[in-house]
Design an enzyme around this catalytic site. Sequence first.
Site, mmCIF file in Angstrom:
data_model
loop_
_atom_site.group_PDB
_atom_site.id
_atom_site.type_symbol
_atom_site.label_atom_id
_atom_site.label_comp_id
_atom_site.label_asym_id
_atom_site.label_seq_id
_atom_site.Cartn_x
_atom_site.Cartn_y
_atom_site.Cartn_z
ATOM 1 N N GLY A 50 0.854 -1.181 0.000
ATOM 2 C CA GLY A 50 0.000 0.000 0.000
ATOM 3 C C GLY A 50 0.886 1.225 0.000
ATOM 4 O O GLY A 50 1.953 1.236 -0.608
ATOM 5 N N CYS A 51 0.488 2.256 0.710
ATOM 6 C CA CYS A 51 1.291 3.477 0.802
ATOM 7 C C CYS A 51 2.667 3.137 1.359
ATOM 8 O O CYS A 51 2.787 2.443 2.364
ATOM 9 C CB CYS A 51 0.583 4.482 1.708
#
Length: 177
Positions: free
Chosen positions: A10-11
């Site tokens: 993800g991030c």
Amino acid sequence: MSQTAYFATGCFWGAERRFWNLDGVIQTSVGYMGGEKPDPTYKEVCTGTTNHAEIVEVIFDPQLISYKRLLAEFWVMHDPTSLNQQGGDIGTQYRSAIFTTSSEQMQQVLESKEIYQGELSKNDIGKIVTEILPAAGVTYWLAEEYHQRYLEKNPNGYDCHSSTGVAFPSALMSNNG
């Protein structure tokens, strides 16, 4: 002699911090892998049209921390059953992915995936959708400087990680695997 690992959870901000805090990790950086456009910018990656994932490059000393230990951290720091999304972050750039740098890494990824899937299944959690590919022939593009060690520069910044809440079996949690 150091080794390199590539993880997408993800991030990349929160993931990078999780990895840089592990003993035996020598260096981390964030960037982009798996897309078609050469030298993409963050703005371009965020459009979803480049097909890059946000990646953490982890350079580690295998005498101090094993690749298996890094994998155990990878599986629990995000939700590997969530396709192209982690929490409120949605898009292919937020997909779960591992790019392996050796056949040994590939074998360890596949073994750890099977182990963690077993734990998830015991808890009635879905199938792992993590993309697992060799890094050979795939360029790691370094992200812009303001993304590097972002949460060190911005301690109250957005960590952006969700999790299944399921622990990785402790048998593989030791530093030397």
